[in-house]
Design a protein around this motif. Structure first.
Motif, PDB file in Angstrom:
ATOM      1  N   GLN A   1      -5.182  14.343  -6.400  1.00 18.89           N
ATOM      2  CA  GLN A   1      -4.007  15.194  -6.567  1.00 18.89           C
ATOM      3  C   GLN A   1      -3.537  15.899  -5.296  1.00 18.89           C
ATOM      4  O   GLN A   1      -2.334  16.006  -5.055  1.00 18.89           O
ATOM      5  CB  GLN A   1      -4.262  16.215  -7.676  1.00 18.89           C
ATOM      6  N   PRO A   2      -4.440  16.412  -4.437  1.00 16.64           N
ATOM      7  CA  PRO A   2      -3.959  17.087  -3.227  1.00 16.64           C
ATOM      8  C   PRO A   2      -3.188  16.191  -2.270  1.00 16.64           C
ATOM      9  O   PRO A   2      -2.511  16.687  -1.367  1.00 16.64           O
ATOM     10  CB  PRO A   2      -5.258  17.595  -2.569  1.00 16.64           C
ATOM     11  N   LEU A   3      -3.284  14.874  -2.451  1.00 13.11           N
ATOM     12  CA  LEU A   3      -2.533  13.975  -1.576  1.00 13.11           C
ATOM     13  C   LEU A   3      -1.025  14.105  -1.782  1.00 13.11           C
ATOM     14  O   LEU A   3      -0.246  13.734  -0.902  1.00 13.11           O
ATOM     15  CB  LEU A   3      -2.967  12.522  -1.822  1.00 13.11           C
ATOM     16  N   LEU A   4      -0.602  14.627  -2.927  1.00 15.73           N
ATOM     17  CA  LEU A   4       0.833  14.832  -3.158  1.00 15.73           C
ATOM     18  C   LEU A   4       1.429  15.743  -2.088  1.00 15.73           C
ATOM     19  O   LEU A   4       2.406  15.392  -1.422  1.00 15.73           O
ATOM     20  CB  LEU A   4       1.064  15.441  -4.543  1.00 15.73           C
ATOM     21  N   GLN A   5       0.829  16.929  -1.926  1.00 12.36           N
ATOM     22  CA  GLN A   5       1.349  17.858  -0.919  1.00 12.36           C
ATOM     23  C   GLN A   5       1.051  17.374   0.498  1.00 12.36           C
ATOM     24  O   GLN A   5       1.872  17.535   1.400  1.00 12.36           O
ATOM     25  CB  GLN A   5       0.751  19.249  -1.115  1.00 12.36           C
ATOM     26  N   TRP A   6      -0.126  16.797   0.684  1.00  9.57           N
ATOM     27  CA  TRP A   6      -0.510  16.344   2.023  1.00  9.57           C
ATOM     28  C   TRP A   6       0.446  15.297   2.558  1.00  9.57           C
ATOM     29  O   TRP A   6       0.843  15.349   3.728  1.00  9.57           O
ATOM     30  CB  TRP A   6      -1.930  15.780   1.978  1.00  9.57           C
ATOM     31  N   THR A   7       0.874  14.360   1.723  1.00 11.28           N
ATOM     32  CA  THR A   7       1.739  13.287   2.216  1.00 11.28           C
ATOM     33  C   THR A   7       3.086  13.816   2.693  1.00 11.28           C
ATOM     34  O   THR A   7       3.535  13.468   3.793  1.00 11.28           O
ATOM     35  CB  THR A   7       1.947  12.207   1.148  1.00 11.28           C
TER      36      THR A   7
ATOM     37  N   LEU B   1      -6.642  20.411   5.390  1.00  9.92           N
ATOM     38  CA  LEU B   1      -6.807  21.852   5.248  1.00  9.92           C
ATOM     39  C   LEU B   1      -5.470  22.570   5.398  1.00  9.92           C
ATOM     40  O   LEU B   1      -5.186  23.533   4.675  1.00  9.92           O
ATOM     41  CB  LEU B   1      -7.799  22.362   6.293  1.00  9.92           C
ATOM     42  N   VAL B   2      -4.644  22.099   6.314  1.00 10.56           N
ATOM     43  CA  VAL B   2      -3.315  22.682   6.502  1.00 10.56           C
ATOM     44  C   VAL B   2      -2.508  22.609   5.207  1.00 10.56           C
ATOM     45  O   VAL B   2      -1.891  23.590   4.772  1.00 10.56           O
ATOM     46  CB  VAL B   2      -2.570  21.963   7.645  1.00 10.56           C
ATOM     47  N   SER B   3      -2.505  21.440   4.572  1.00  2.92           N
ATOM     48  CA  SER B   3      -1.722  21.288   3.341  1.00  2.92           C
ATOM     49  C   SER B   3      -2.312  22.112   2.200  1.00  2.92           C
ATOM     50  O   SER B   3      -1.567  22.665   1.381  1.00  2.92           O
ATOM     51  CB  SER B   3      -1.625  19.814   2.946  1.00  2.92           C
ATOM     52  N   ALA B   4      -3.638  22.224   2.140  1.00  2.00           N
ATOM     53  CA  ALA B   4      -4.270  23.022   1.091  1.00  2.00           C
ATOM     54  C   ALA B   4      -3.898  24.496   1.236  1.00  2.00           C
ATOM     55  O   ALA B   4      -3.579  25.173   0.250  1.00  2.00           O
ATOM     56  CB  ALA B   4      -5.786  22.846   1.139  1.00  2.00           C
ATOM     57  N   ARG B   5      -3.910  25.002   2.458  1.00  2.00           N
ATOM     58  CA  ARG B   5      -3.544  26.405   2.686  1.00  2.00           C
ATOM     59  C   ARG B   5      -2.078  26.654   2.350  1.00  2.00           C
ATOM     60  O   ARG B   5      -1.724  27.704   1.805  1.00  2.00           O
ATOM     61  CB  ARG B   5      -3.820  26.789   4.132  1.00  2.00           C
TER      62      ARG B   5
ATOM     63  N   PRO C   1     -11.285  11.224   3.654  1.00  2.79           N
ATOM     64  CA  PRO C   1     -11.329   9.757   3.794  1.00  2.79           C
ATOM     65  C   PRO C   1     -11.484   9.033   2.456  1.00  2.79           C
ATOM     66  O   PRO C   1     -10.869   7.986   2.233  1.00  2.79           O
ATOM     67  CB  PRO C   1     -12.542   9.528   4.694  1.00  2.79           C
ATOM     68  N   LEU C   2     -12.303   9.590   1.565  1.00  6.17           N
ATOM     69  CA  LEU C   2     -12.466   8.987   0.250  1.00  6.17           C
ATOM     70  C   LEU C   2     -11.176   9.091  -0.564  1.00  6.17           C
ATOM     71  O   LEU C   2     -10.818   8.168  -1.303  1.00  6.17           O
ATOM     72  CB  LEU C   2     -13.623   9.659  -0.489  1.00  6.17           C
ATOM     73  N   SER C   3     -10.466  10.199  -0.429  1.00  4.33           N
ATOM     74  CA  SER C   3      -9.186  10.360  -1.118  1.00  4.33           C
ATOM     75  C   SER C   3      -8.203   9.272  -0.703  1.00  4.33           C
ATOM     76  O   SER C   3      -7.529   8.660  -1.543  1.00  4.33           O
ATOM     77  CB  SER C   3      -8.593  11.740  -0.808  1.00  4.33           C
ATOM     78  N   VAL C   4      -8.116   9.019   0.591  1.00  2.00           N
ATOM     79  CA  VAL C   4      -7.198   7.992   1.092  1.00  2.00           C
ATOM     80  C   VAL C   4      -7.629   6.606   0.607  1.00  2.00           C
ATOM     81  O   VAL C   4      -6.793   5.769   0.252  1.00  2.00           O
ATOM     82  CB  VAL C   4      -7.121   8.042   2.629  1.00  2.00           C
ATOM     83  N   ALA C   5      -8.925   6.352   0.570  1.00  2.00           N
ATOM     84  CA  ALA C   5      -9.419   5.073   0.058  1.00  2.00           C
ATOM     85  C   ALA C   5      -9.047   4.900  -1.412  1.00  2.00           C
ATOM     86  O   ALA C   5      -8.637   3.804  -1.837  1.00  2.00           O
ATOM     87  CB  ALA C   5     -10.932   4.983   0.246  1.00  2.00           C
ATOM     88  N   LEU C   6      -9.168   5.958  -2.207  1.00  2.00           N
ATOM     89  CA  LEU C   6      -8.774   5.884  -3.613  1.00  2.00           C
ATOM     90  C   LEU C   6      -7.277   5.629  -3.749  1.00  2.00           C
ATOM     91  O   LEU C   6      -6.841   4.882  -4.640  1.00  2.00           O
ATOM     92  CB  LEU C   6      -9.146   7.180  -4.333  1.00  2.00           C
ATOM     93  N   LEU C   7      -6.483   6.236  -2.889  1.00  2.00           N
ATOM     94  CA  LEU C   7      -5.051   5.987  -2.912  1.00  2.00           C
ATOM     95  C   LEU C   7      -4.761   4.505  -2.657  1.00  2.00           C
ATOM     96  O   LEU C   7      -3.898   3.910  -3.310  1.00  2.00           O
ATOM     97  CB  LEU C   7      -4.348   6.848  -1.858  1.00  2.00           C
ATOM     98  N   GLY C   8      -5.477   3.923  -1.724  1.00  2.00           N
ATOM     99  CA  GLY C   8      -5.304   2.509  -1.459  1.00  2.00           C
ATOM    100  C   GLY C   8      -5.637   1.660  -2.669  1.00  2.00           C
ATOM    101  O   GLY C   8      -4.904   0.718  -3.010  1.00  2.00           O
ATOM    102  N   TRP C   9      -6.743   1.986  -3.353  1.00  2.00           N
ATOM    103  CA  TRP C   9      -7.125   1.230  -4.548  1.00  2.00           C
ATOM    104  C   TRP C   9      -6.099   1.399  -5.666  1.00  2.00           C
ATOM    105  O   TRP C   9      -5.735   0.430  -6.351  1.00  2.00           O
ATOM    106  CB  TRP C   9      -8.504   1.677  -5.029  1.00  2.00           C
ATOM    107  N   LEU C  10      -5.611   2.604  -5.862  1.00  5.43           N
ATOM    108  CA  LEU C  10      -4.615   2.846  -6.900  1.00  5.43           C
ATOM    109  C   LEU C  10      -3.319   2.094  -6.609  1.00  5.43           C
ATOM    110  O   LEU C  10      -2.657   1.593  -7.530  1.00  5.43           O
ATOM    111  CB  LEU C  10      -4.333   4.348  -7.012  1.00  5.43           C
ATOM    112  N   THR C  11      -2.959   2.010  -5.348  1.00  4.69           N
ATOM    113  CA  THR C  11      -1.763   1.261  -4.973  1.00  4.69           C
ATOM    114  C   THR C  11      -1.935  -0.217  -5.295  1.00  4.69           C
ATOM    115  O   THR C  11      -1.031  -0.865  -5.853  1.00  4.69           O
ATOM    116  CB  THR C  11      -1.463   1.448  -3.475  1.00  4.69           C
TER     117      THR C  11
END
Length: 379
Positions: free
Chosen positions: A179-185, A331-335, A349-359
């Protein structure tokens, strides 16, 4: 091993550093801030589409009924074919509040997806006096002055469409990873200032969980009829607004609203699977983007460990720097968005890997025409 052999890793670290800096500038300089205690005089319609939301609707509805700062407020809900007693929950919680109306939605006609059609029906049913429309999802819980503050921010920005991005609440490990990848992207890769100023429809972002629109501009852009068959109807609506010469804006709404989009890893998986193919466009483009993300954010920690074991100290140091810079970006996006920080950011890194698998899963199921959401086919 000499430092010459670590040059590719250092180049990658430099790219990640630039992206992290861009995210920091977005978060500290260009991301709009919303007031928390604003009031507005104009009539406002809050519009809430519902489909099988009985289990999580009550907090959202109570927060809507507790809104302050909008004397002329109406709340319009549409039951879009629910089978779990959603309408009964609405009637129980609302307890006859005169500001609230519950509609029974019609099935989407050919060429329409479910949510755009539900939103279109709501917009058409809104009071003729309302000059601002606020679309809210059932998983959003608003602070008492959220609607007034969001409308005030829309007017201050002189925008047609404003997304006050809510604070994303997570529970399961899967939610915390993805979920945090939404704001991070969008903080990392989207030039926020240019997005607001540029008339290009391709340079647009929006979040349908909490969306505020000037009604006249919404109608001029064609309303949800303009995005009737779009999976990402929120982003496509922002593009339609731009095509109609309107302005869009993003704002930090973490003090105004909380949103737990999904309640489990299974819901996260299926929710992202239904829409990621539409986010990236062509499979070739998706492959290129995902490969680059993996190279920049997932490979460095693996490379650092491997290089350390092999005694390649310069390479291990360079790869470690790239990894830490990626963590700093997260951390910047979380803050900036009120998200969880430690230890979640370390698993980027694991979050990005999961995003790749979901894609990959999204494209695979789309090709097989096996994409469904809330009991309806996506395609």
């Amino acid at each position: 091993m000499s430092w010459a052999g670590a040059v590719p890793a250092l180049v990658g670290a430099a790219v990640v550093a630039a992206l992290t800096l861009h995210g920091h500038v977005n978060a500290t300089r260009w991301l709009r801030r919303t007031p928390t205690l604003a009031t507005v005089d104009e009539p406002v319609s809050v519009l809430l589409p519902l489909r099988d939301e009985a289990g999580r609707l009550t907090p959202c509805l109570r927060s809507l009924l507790a809104q302050r700062g909008v004397p002329a407020l109406e709340i319009v809900l549409l039951d879009d074919g629910s089978t779990d007693g959603t309408a009964d929950v609405v009637r129980t919680v609302a307890a006859g509040d005169p500001r609230l109306r519950l509609l029974t939605g019609a099935p989407p006609p050919p060429g329409w997806l479910g949510k755009p059609y539900a939103c279109q029906q709501l917009a058409e049913a809104a009071s003729a006096d309302s000059t601002a429309l606020v679309f809210v999802d059932a998983d959003v819980v608003l602070s008492p002055y959220a609607v007034a503050s969001a409308v005030a921010a829309l007017r201050t920005a002189r925008a047609t469409l404003l997304t006050p991005y809510p604070r994303i609440v997570t529970g399961s490990i899967g939610e915390r990873l993805v979920q945090p990848l939404l704001q991070w992207t969008w903080l990392t890769f989207l030039p926020l200032r240019a997005m607001e100023r540029s008339p290009r429809p391709s340079l647009a972002a929006a979040g349908g969980q909490f969306l505020v629109l000037d009604r006249a501009g919404y109608q001029w852009a064609g309303g949800h009829a303009a995005v009737r068959d779009r999976i990402l109807e929120d982003v496509e609506l922002a593009r339609a607004v731009k095509r109609a010469n309107g302005r869009i804006a993003l704002a930090d709404g973490s003090d105004l609203a909380d949103c737990r989009m999904y309640g489990s890893w299974a819901e996260v998986r299926d929710g992202y699977t239904k829409s990621l193919w539409a986010s990236f466009g062509s499979p070739v483009g998706a492959t290129a983007v995902v490969a680059l993300l993996l190279l920049l954010y997932t490979v460095p920690p693996l490379l650092a460990v491997g290089a350390a074991v092999a005694g390649a100290v310069p390479l291990a140091v360079a790869a470690s720097i790239a990894y830490l810079l990626g963590v700093a970006g997260r951390l910047v996006s979380a803050r900036a968005s009120g998200g969880r920080r430690w230890p979640d950011v370390l698993a980027h890194p694991l979050s990005v890997a999961l995003l790749g698998w979901l894609t990959l899963r999204s494209y695979h199921l789309r090709r097989r025409r096996r994409l469904f959401w809330r009991g309806r086919p996506v395609l």
